[in-house]
Design an enzyme around this catalytic site. Structure first.
Site, PDB file in Angstrom:
ATOM      1  CG  ASP A 119      -5.117  -2.168  -4.692  1.00  0.00           C
ATOM      2  OD1 ASP A 119      -4.585  -3.283  -4.799  1.00  0.00           O
ATOM      3  OD2 ASP A 119      -5.460  -1.684  -3.596  1.00  0.00           O
ATOM      4  CG  HIS A 163      -2.030  -1.094   1.004  1.00  0.00           C
ATOM      5  ND1 HIS A 163      -2.331  -2.039   1.960  1.00  0.00           N
ATOM      6  CD2 HIS A 163      -2.823  -1.391  -0.061  1.00  0.00           C
ATOM      7  CE1 HIS A 163      -3.269  -2.846   1.501  1.00  0.00           C
ATOM      8  NE2 HIS A 163      -3.582  -2.477   0.281  1.00  0.00           N
TER       9      HIS A 163
END
Lengths: 277, 277
Positions: free
Chosen positions: A155, A62
């Protein structure tokens, strides 16, 4: 009794983790979702049997998928995340003070619901007023939003089923159009060791569309091979030549200003895959 | 029938590989040795059930453990490898024209014998006239050879059983004494993610002895976590500040001149482990 979950990483190799407790297991509209509690890796999200994230190492993925593009763009105000229903990317994006709005376009409502329930450390910013959640197809979303985003972050899961279209040239064309004139996008693009053809094809597709195309790497312990690629397509700003002295200090677990440049320095076999001299 | 070999990577996580054929399996004087043939990773050497190397990714480990110190030292003539019975480090060392002698001190003759038989791509230089093979304890060997080597490479198994002494401060004192006045040594030092305490202790021990101590990383797909640390102790030359323009061109699969510096740029959590600012 011992329970172990097994992740097929490639056809003839698997990783297996001892499970303390299965927190949720359900067939959603799109996939087989599980969140389990493990001893060493904390809580783990699996989709179709593939580890997406764990509370022990999620920060690598992340931080790197978010801060490389957001510290490259000098003033990111509006950011789109395609996929990323666990909320980890949104959490990192909203640490940037310039960001006024972060849209999460996730196809599977159940991922968001269960991550909010069982992975609060990761999903904690999904209720932030600057975050807008759209349940829908990211491919359709970018087609319908032209010239709107400073940064787009893809993502996604692996290039199978619902995510397959997120690894194609047509999608990157729409991403290009959805970005503002100085926009930048990044996508997770798998292990160059195990899936060199995917890395090669994506890089080649992105390079046809974006004037600046770069690949960077990060060490993600719970992903196959542990050494993961991300592909950046940028209209104006070169992520490798950013003036790191202008990057504000923020506490990080993986990202550093020096690493912002060093992560683009590739091993020879990866340079060969993408055709870099 | 399907046969799978299972490697316990940490107490509650394992990697498992499908085995086409078991080429050799024996209890040696020191360990349980196996060489198996796998579909995706080629031939694989396991010692006490732990993957040591595979023909598919061995180049990462062997290039990085050898070329970082040998391209840092301006004129390495005499090199010692402690462990490394598969011969991969010797193969890479002998590519350096300056090297006149490379000593391999391996405790287990069977490792050498079986790797010569079943892993010829890796062991191919063990019969080179510049290579001297010593079957014996590396700890004893370095104690008995003072001020002799330009480079020492500690290519050991994990810090258990026979290899435990190769991860201790006393051993690094002897390594220091075994090096010439401008010598440099490197050791494989495990995964910072899974074994932070080992990385921390080794780095601290080495730093007490060597004026220049550095950690570098490499992405090794078949090692636990896939992102592996190496610790360098150097008397004179800083491996991170080498003049890479003077490094000769040699074909590599992983190592590059740029990576020679970039591999020392560490993620924040690893900087924290070794106490780097």
């Amino acid at each position: 009794m011992e329970m172990w979950v097994k992740e097929m990483q490639i056809e003839d190799a698997a990783m297996t983790y001892k499970v303390n407790q299965t927190l949720v297991r359900k067939k959603t509209k799109y996939q087989d979702l599980a969140i389990v509690d493990t001893e060493s890796l904390g809580r783990m999200l699996l989709l179709d049997g593939i580890v997406q994230t764990t509370t022990k190492d999620e920060y690598v993925y992340h931080e790197m998928i978010v801060h490389i593009p957001l510290f490259t763009h000098p003033n990111p105000k509006k950011v789109l995340v395609v996929g990323g229903g666990d909320g980890g990317a949104i959490r990192e994006i909203l640490r940037h003070k310039s960001v006024e709005k972060a849209v999460l376009c996730e196809i599977d409502q159940d991922v968001i619901t269960e991550c909010k329930k069982y992975l609060p450390e990761i999903s904690c910013s999904l209720d932030d007023p600057r975050c807008e959640i759209v349940i829908g197809d990211g491919i359709k979303y970018v087609k319908e939003h032209k010239n709107e985003f400073d940064v787009i972050i893809v993502d996604s899961t692996d290039p199978l089923n619902a995510a397959e279209g997120l690894f194609g040239g047509n999608f990157y064309n729409d991403v290009y159009d959805s970005l503002k004139e100085d926009g930048i996008f990044v996508a997770q693009t798998e292990s160059p060791f195990y899936l060199p053809d995917v890395v090669k094809r994506v890089f080649s597709d992105v390079r046809k569309i974006f004037p600046i195309t770069k690949l960077f790497m990060a060490g993600i312990p719970t992903y196959p091979g542990g050494y993961w690629s991300f592909t950046v397509g940028s209209k104006k700003y070169d992520p490798q030549n950013v003036d790191t002295s202008k990057i504000p200090e923020m506490p990080m677990k993986y990202y550093t200003k020096d690493l912002h440049k060093a992560c683009f320095v590739l091993p020879q076999y990866i340079k060969d895959i993408i055709g870099e001299k």
